[in-house]
Write a protein that holds these residues in place. Structure first.
Motif, mmCIF file in Angstrom:
data_model
loop_
_atom_site.group_PDB
_atom_site.id
_atom_site.type_symbol
_atom_site.label_atom_id
_atom_site.label_comp_id
_atom_site.label_asym_id
_atom_site.label_seq_id
_atom_site.Cartn_x
_atom_site.Cartn_y
_atom_site.Cartn_z
ATOM 1 N N ARG A 27 50.680 35.971 33.845
ATOM 2 C CA ARG A 27 51.803 36.345 33.663
ATOM 3 C C ARG A 27 51.861 37.636 34.286
ATOM 4 O O ARG A 27 52.845 38.075 35.173
ATOM 5 C CB ARG A 27 52.653 36.329 32.331
ATOM 6 C CG ARG A 27 53.970 36.585 32.167
ATOM 7 C CD ARG A 27 54.639 36.845 31.005
ATOM 8 N NE ARG A 27 54.274 35.269 30.323
ATOM 9 C CZ ARG A 27 55.147 34.362 30.438
ATOM 10 N NH1 ARG A 27 55.942 34.125 31.427
ATOM 11 N NH2 ARG A 27 55.098 33.227 29.870
ATOM 12 N N GLY A 30 51.584 37.114 37.904
ATOM 13 C CA GLY A 30 53.103 36.888 38.447
ATOM 14 C C GLY A 30 54.001 37.832 38.716
ATOM 15 O O GLY A 30 54.667 37.783 39.588
ATOM 16 N N VAL A 31 54.182 38.445 37.571
ATOM 17 C CA VAL A 31 55.098 39.560 37.933
ATOM 18 C C VAL A 31 54.768 40.632 39.088
ATOM 19 O O VAL A 31 55.539 41.063 39.548
ATOM 20 C CB VAL A 31 55.383 40.375 36.452
ATOM 21 C CG1 VAL A 31 56.023 41.746 36.871
ATOM 22 C CG2 VAL A 31 55.843 39.594 35.285
ATOM 23 N N GLU A 34 55.827 38.978 42.259
ATOM 24 C CA GLU A 34 57.060 39.106 42.472
ATOM 25 C C GLU A 34 57.566 40.590 42.966
ATOM 26 O O GLU A 34 58.239 40.657 43.837
ATOM 27 C CB GLU A 34 58.095 38.628 41.203
ATOM 28 C CG GLU A 34 57.614 37.182 40.814
ATOM 29 C CD GLU A 34 58.395 36.714 39.759
ATOM 30 O OE1 GLU A 34 59.155 37.447 39.240
ATOM 31 O OE2 GLU A 34 57.885 35.742 38.929
ATOM 32 N N ASN A 57 53.171 31.261 38.975
ATOM 33 C CA ASN A 57 52.179 31.930 37.873
ATOM 34 C C ASN A 57 53.012 32.033 36.512
ATOM 35 O O ASN A 57 52.289 31.777 35.377
ATOM 36 C CB ASN A 57 51.799 33.201 38.096
ATOM 37 C CG ASN A 57 50.483 33.078 39.236
ATOM 38 O OD1 ASN A 57 49.981 32.206 39.511
ATOM 39 N ND2 ASN A 57 50.193 34.094 40.052
ATOM 40 N N GLN A 58 54.175 32.185 36.563
ATOM 41 C CA GLN A 58 55.135 32.424 35.328
ATOM 42 C C GLN A 58 55.253 31.090 34.579
ATOM 43 O O GLN A 58 55.061 31.183 33.685
ATOM 44 C CB GLN A 58 56.500 32.924 35.789
ATOM 45 C CG GLN A 58 56.495 34.397 36.291
ATOM 46 C CD GLN A 58 56.118 35.262 35.335
ATOM 47 O OE1 GLN A 58 56.043 35.294 34.335
ATOM 48 N NE2 GLN A 58 56.340 36.621 35.729
ATOM 49 N N ASP A 62 53.928 30.123 30.805
ATOM 50 C CA ASP A 62 54.776 29.346 30.017
ATOM 51 C C ASP A 62 53.968 28.081 29.380
ATOM 52 O O ASP A 62 54.168 27.928 28.425
ATOM 53 C CB ASP A 62 56.232 29.137 30.733
ATOM 54 C CG ASP A 62 56.985 30.333 31.099
ATOM 55 O OD1 ASP A 62 56.811 31.191 30.382
ATOM 56 O OD2 ASP A 62 58.145 30.005 31.802
#
Length: 94
Positions: A27, A30-31, A34, A57-58, A62
């Motif tokens: 996560r 992923g952030v 982004e 990735n997010q 999840d």
């Protein structure tokens, strides 16, 4: 040290802890992707690809955090489903 942790916990708890830590790492990555994509200038295709990877990735994080979704994913992988093309005659008749 990893063996000490494994000895202190049963296999299920250790596996869940590893998945949780993995999801947190994925996560964060992923952030980060982004954010980099949003700050990039110039190459639109590269920016979109980086942003898309961040979203993937997010989504993976999840899945890793939800035991029910992970169970379904493992079940799908275990049975190796195949896709087949099904012809729909109704669409031609209309």
């Amino acid at each position: 040290m990893d063996s000490d942790i494994a000895c202190d916990h049963d296999a299920a708890q250790t596996g869940e802890a590893c998945m949780g830590e993995g999801a947190t790492f994925i996560r964060r990555e992923g952030v980060k992707q982004e954010c980099i994509a949003l700050q990039m200038e110039g190459d639109d295709e590269a920016r979109l690809l980086l942003y898309a990877q961040g979203l993937v990735n997010q989504a993976i994080a999840d899945l890793l955090e939800d035991p029910e979704q992970m169970r379904k994913l493992v079940e799908i992988a275990r049975f190796k489903p195949t896709l087949r093309l099904v012809h729909n005659r109704d669409s031609e008749d209309g």
